[in-house]
Design an enzyme around this catalytic site. Sequence first.
Site, PDB file in Angstrom:
ATOM      1  N   GLU A  45      -4.837  33.879  14.572  1.00 45.09           N
ATOM      2  CA  GLU A  45      -6.062  33.496  15.175  1.00 45.09           C
ATOM      3  C   GLU A  45      -5.989  31.915  15.785  1.00 45.09           C
ATOM      4  OE1 GLU A  45     -10.937  33.963  15.673  1.00 45.09           O
ATOM      5  OE2 GLU A  45     -10.033  33.331  13.624  1.00 45.09           O
ATOM      6  N   GLU A  70      -5.915  26.232  13.656  1.00 46.22           N
ATOM      7  CA  GLU A  70      -7.196  25.371  13.984  1.00 46.22           C
ATOM      8  C   GLU A  70      -7.015  23.814  13.685  1.00 46.22           C
ATOM      9  OE1 GLU A  70     -10.497  25.941  14.611  1.00 46.22           O
ATOM     10  OE2 GLU A  70     -10.484  24.016  14.667  1.00 46.22           O
ATOM     11  N   ASP A  97      -2.147  21.988  16.706  1.00 42.85           N
ATOM     12  CA  ASP A  97      -2.455  22.357  18.050  1.00 42.85           C
ATOM     13  C   ASP A  97      -1.752  23.480  18.337  1.00 42.85           C
ATOM     14  OD1 ASP A  97      -2.935  22.252  20.690  1.00 42.85           O
ATOM     15  OD2 ASP A  97      -2.831  19.956  20.784  1.00 42.85           O
ATOM     16  N   ASP A 119     -12.421  27.369  23.778  1.00 30.38           N
ATOM     17  CA  ASP A 119     -13.378  26.111  24.565  1.00 30.38           C
ATOM     18  C   ASP A 119     -13.031  26.767  26.029  1.00 30.38           C
ATOM     19  OD1 ASP A 119     -14.217  25.113  22.326  1.00 30.38           O
ATOM     20  OD2 ASP A 119     -12.266  23.788  22.060  1.00 30.38           O
ATOM     21  N   LYS A 123     -14.244  22.163  33.866  1.00 30.54           N
ATOM     22  CA  LYS A 123     -13.747  21.456  34.983  1.00 30.54           C
ATOM     23  C   LYS A 123     -12.227  21.566  35.572  1.00 30.54           C
ATOM     24  CE  LYS A 123     -16.933  17.425  34.050  1.00 30.54           C
ATOM     25  NZ  LYS A 123     -16.987  16.566  33.118  1.00 30.54           N
ATOM     26  N   ASP A 155     -18.048  34.683  25.619  1.00 28.41           N
ATOM     27  CA  ASP A 155     -19.264  34.898  26.202  1.00 28.41           C
ATOM     28  C   ASP A 155     -19.123  34.062  27.604  1.00 28.41           C
ATOM     29  OD1 ASP A 155     -19.096  32.299  25.105  1.00 28.41           O
ATOM     30  OD2 ASP A 155     -21.061  31.986  26.096  1.00 28.41           O
ATOM     31  N   THR A 195     -17.338  37.028  15.446  1.00 32.53           N
ATOM     32  CA  THR A 195     -17.026  35.627  15.240  1.00 32.53           C
ATOM     33  C   THR A 195     -18.487  34.950  15.049  1.00 32.53           C
ATOM     34  OG1 THR A 195     -17.046  34.542  17.349  1.00 32.53           O
ATOM     35  CG2 THR A 195     -15.142  35.874  16.786  1.00 32.53           C
ATOM     36  N   GLU A 196     -18.250  33.735  14.665  1.00 34.86           N
ATOM     37  CA  GLU A 196     -19.676  32.920  14.382  1.00 34.86           C
ATOM     38  C   GLU A 196     -20.269  32.792  15.891  1.00 34.86           C
ATOM     39  OE1 GLU A 196     -17.083  31.741  12.537  1.00 34.86           O
ATOM     40  OE2 GLU A 196     -17.689  31.702  10.772  1.00 34.86           O
ATOM     41  N   GLU A 198     -19.850  34.647  18.443  1.00 41.64           N
ATOM     42  CA  GLU A 198     -20.132  35.982  19.043  1.00 41.64           C
ATOM     43  C   GLU A 198     -21.349  36.454  18.652  1.00 41.64           C
ATOM     44  OE1 GLU A 198     -17.109  38.829  18.274  1.00 41.64           O
ATOM     45  OE2 GLU A 198     -18.151  40.669  19.056  1.00 41.64           O
TER      46      GLU A 198
HETATM   47  N1  SAM Z   1     -13.508  31.467  17.202  1.00 37.41           N
HETATM   48  C1  SAM Z   1     -14.664  30.736  16.621  1.00 37.41           C
HETATM   49  C2  SAM Z   1     -15.681  31.634  16.976  1.00 37.41           C
HETATM   50  O1  SAM Z   1     -15.527  32.673  17.635  1.00 37.41           O
HETATM   51  O2  SAM Z   1     -16.731  31.442  16.305  1.00 37.41           O
HETATM   52  C3  SAM Z   1     -14.777  29.290  16.978  1.00 37.41           C
HETATM   53  C4  SAM Z   1     -14.891  29.184  18.383  1.00 37.41           C
HETATM   54  S1  SAM Z   1     -14.924  27.202  19.020  1.00 37.41           S
HETATM   55  C5  SAM Z   1     -15.799  27.192  20.476  1.00 37.41           C
HETATM   56  C6  SAM Z   1     -13.188  26.931  19.369  1.00 37.41           C
HETATM   57  C7  SAM Z   1     -12.551  26.448  18.167  1.00 37.41           C
HETATM   58  O3  SAM Z   1     -11.022  26.242  18.557  1.00 37.41           O
HETATM   59  C8  SAM Z   1     -12.896  25.011  17.545  1.00 37.41           C
HETATM   60  O4  SAM Z   1     -12.887  25.130  15.967  1.00 37.41           O
HETATM   61  C9  SAM Z   1     -11.706  24.031  17.781  1.00 37.41           C
HETATM   62  O5  SAM Z   1     -11.475  23.265  16.930  1.00 37.41           O
HETATM   63  C10 SAM Z   1     -10.555  25.117  18.185  1.00 37.41           C
HETATM   64  N2  SAM Z   1      -9.409  24.507  18.880  1.00 37.41           N
HETATM   65  C11 SAM Z   1      -9.594  24.229  20.278  1.00 37.41           C
HETATM   66  N3  SAM Z   1      -8.713  24.052  20.969  1.00 37.41           N
HETATM   67  C12 SAM Z   1      -7.358  24.169  19.990  1.00 37.41           C
HETATM   68  C13 SAM Z   1      -6.142  24.131  19.919  1.00 37.41           C
HETATM   69  N4  SAM Z   1      -5.600  23.644  21.040  1.00 37.41           N
HETATM   70  N5  SAM Z   1      -5.568  24.524  18.865  1.00 37.41           N
HETATM   71  C14 SAM Z   1      -6.122  24.912  17.808  1.00 37.41           C
HETATM   72  N6  SAM Z   1      -7.501  25.188  17.619  1.00 37.41           N
HETATM   73  C15 SAM Z   1      -8.160  24.646  18.798  1.00 37.41           C
END
Ligand code: SAM
Length: 217
Positions: A45, A70, A97, A119, A123, A155, A195-196, A198
């Site tokens: 994931e 993560e 990353d 995320d 933009k 979403d 997920t949280e 969701e």
């Molecule tokens: N998947 C979870 C959920 O649905 O509840 C968290 C969603 S949150 C909007 C996005 C997560 O992706 C964050 O915890 C962020 O730190 C992680 N993230 C963003 N860009 C990332 C990257 N390039 N590599 C690893 N994790 C990343």
Amino acid sequence: MRLRNKPWAIKLVNEHPESVLQNPDPEKKIDWAARFGNDHPIEIEVGSGKGHFITTLAEKHPEKNYVALELQTTAAGIILRTKLEKGLDNLQILRGDAANIDLFFAENTTDVIYLNFSDPWPKTRHKKRRLTYKSFLAKYKQVLKTDGQIQFKTDNAGLFAYSVQSMNNFGMHFDFVSVDLHHEKPEILEKNIETEYEHKFAAKGNPIYALWANFLS
Ligand code: SAM
């Protein structure tokens, strides 16, 4: 999503190198079979956040191995706490990353990559950061087995439309597409793990978009 730093989570991560790999050396391939102690199939994931999805999945499927990839240490610590509480030996946490996913996993090794509520980077000038931008898709293709799958949920209508287009332009094939996952047939719903994010967005009445896609030609 940026979590506020939690000192206990950072401490916990630093105390458990056997469960959390932090920013591994990109020059060296990670020996996942050695870390898991077996060579069961791997699913990843990307961007697990607090980890409800991946820890639930790992608990349901002890016959498979899971990696939570993560960026944030605090998120990694929260996932780790659940892993330790539930005794999930089939879950590893990789703090790094996703842009380096091709360095973290060998080619042709992974069954499924989950992208949950990534995320949106709305933009246009930030589109290269979207986790479904073509440079990310190329790396996922490398890491996934030939018949491997990407499972994506969001979403965000804009990110979903962008991702469908990006995957289609990349020549991917869609196994499943939904613009309202939570009103799909019971056989789809019963397999869905929330997920949280969701949970939060669905509770507000937002539709959840989902797709499963592969790179088979
Ligand atoms: N998947 C979870 C959920 O649905 O509840 C968290 C969603 S949150 C909007 C996005 C997560 O992706 C964050 O915890 C962020 O730190 C992680 N993230 C963003 N860009 C990332 C990257 N390039 N590599 C690893 N994790 C990343």
